[in-house]
Design an enzyme around this catalytic site. Structure first.
Site, PDB file in Angstrom:
ATOM      1  N   ASP A  32       0.852  -1.195   0.000  1.00 17.51           N
ATOM      2  CA  ASP A  32       0.000   0.000   0.000  1.00 17.51           C
ATOM      3  C   ASP A  32       0.888   1.245   0.000  1.00 17.51           C
ATOM      4  O   ASP A  32       1.883   1.310   0.739  1.00 17.51           O
ATOM      5  CB  ASP A  32      -0.899  -0.043   1.249  1.00 17.51           C
ATOM      6  N   ASN A  88     -13.002  -2.950   3.119  1.00 19.72           N
ATOM      7  CA  ASN A  88     -14.015  -1.896   3.185  1.00 19.72           C
ATOM      8  C   ASN A  88     -14.942  -1.940   1.972  1.00 19.72           C
ATOM      9  O   ASN A  88     -14.475  -2.136   0.848  1.00 19.72           O
ATOM     10  CB  ASN A  88     -13.330  -0.528   3.240  1.00 19.72           C
ATOM     11  N   GLN A  95     -14.402   2.789   1.984  1.00 16.80           N
ATOM     12  CA  GLN A  95     -13.812   2.379   0.697  1.00 16.80           C
ATOM     13  C   GLN A  95     -13.517   3.610  -0.154  1.00 16.80           C
ATOM     14  O   GLN A  95     -14.381   4.485  -0.306  1.00 16.80           O
ATOM     15  CB  GLN A  95     -14.757   1.431  -0.062  1.00 16.80           C
ATOM     16  N   HIS A 101     -10.544  -5.087  -2.680  1.00 19.24           N
ATOM     17  CA  HIS A 101      -9.209  -5.373  -2.155  1.00 19.24           C
ATOM     18  C   HIS A 101      -9.304  -5.718  -0.680  1.00 19.24           C
ATOM     19  O   HIS A 101     -10.167  -5.218   0.033  1.00 19.24           O
ATOM     20  CB  HIS A 101      -8.252  -4.196  -2.357  1.00 19.24           C
ATOM     21  N   HIS A 103      -7.156  -5.577   2.797  1.00 20.42           N
ATOM     22  CA  HIS A 103      -5.971  -5.018   3.455  1.00 20.42           C
ATOM     23  C   HIS A 103      -5.310  -6.084   4.331  1.00 20.42           C
ATOM     24  O   HIS A 103      -5.996  -6.772   5.096  1.00 20.42           O
ATOM     25  CB  HIS A 103      -6.362  -3.860   4.374  1.00 20.42           C
TER      26      HIS A 103
END
Ligand code: 5GP
Ligand code: ZN
Length: 137
Positions: A32, A88, A95, A101, A103
């Site tokens: 990230d 999210n 989000q 995706h 995390h």
């Protein structure tokens, strides 16, 4: 199956460079760019799904297996003390990129991050009402 304007489609396809930790035919795992902690990574399916509600069951199952594998690898290599999985859906839930995706967030003692909520204090009647609302029984 991809969406032209989606940045995560481009990253997953390798058209935009990323720090990739893992790749196979269906997924790419990247670091990230705005990490909560050292090693914060994202599992991206290579196909475009907006969120959890669009993700097919078979992909969802593979995401969890991959998350488990990555968490074990990161714990071994980064020596993190704990681990959060987070995912999210929609703005209301935080989000910001509308390509599914997951995390992967390594946690360290005293990393100073808070990933949490203020706990409510529902009574039994309220909990029972919600239980009925969700189950319809
Ligand atoms: P969300 O808030 O949608 O659950 O998470 C989006 C995440 O994607 C954020 O943690 C953000 O830092 C990360 N992110 C946004 N754009 C990029 C990018 O171009 N590259 C990478 N590696 N991460 C990104
Ligand atoms: Zn996409």
């Amino acid at each position: 199956m991809r969406e032209e304007s989606c940045i995560f489609c481009k990253i997953a396809a390798g058209e935009i460079p990323s720090k990739t930790l893992y790749e196979d035919e269906e997924f790419r795992v990247i670091l990230d760019l705005g990490p909560a902690t050292k090693g914060h990574a994202l599992i991206l399916p290579k196909d475009h799904y907006r969120d959890l509600f669009e993700l097919p069951d078979e992909k969802a199952a593979k995401v969890m297996v991959l998350a488990k594998k990555m968490a074990a690898q990161m714990r071994e290599k980064l020596h993190c003390d704990g681990f959060n999985l987070m995912q999210n859906n929609e703005e209301a839930a935080g989000q910001t990129v509308f390509h599914f995706h997951m995390h992967l967030i390594p946690r360290y003692n005293d990393d100073g991050q808070t990933i949490g909520w203020k706990p409510g204090k529902p009574g039994d009647a309220e909990l029972e009402e919600i239980r009925k609302e969700v189950t319809g029984k």
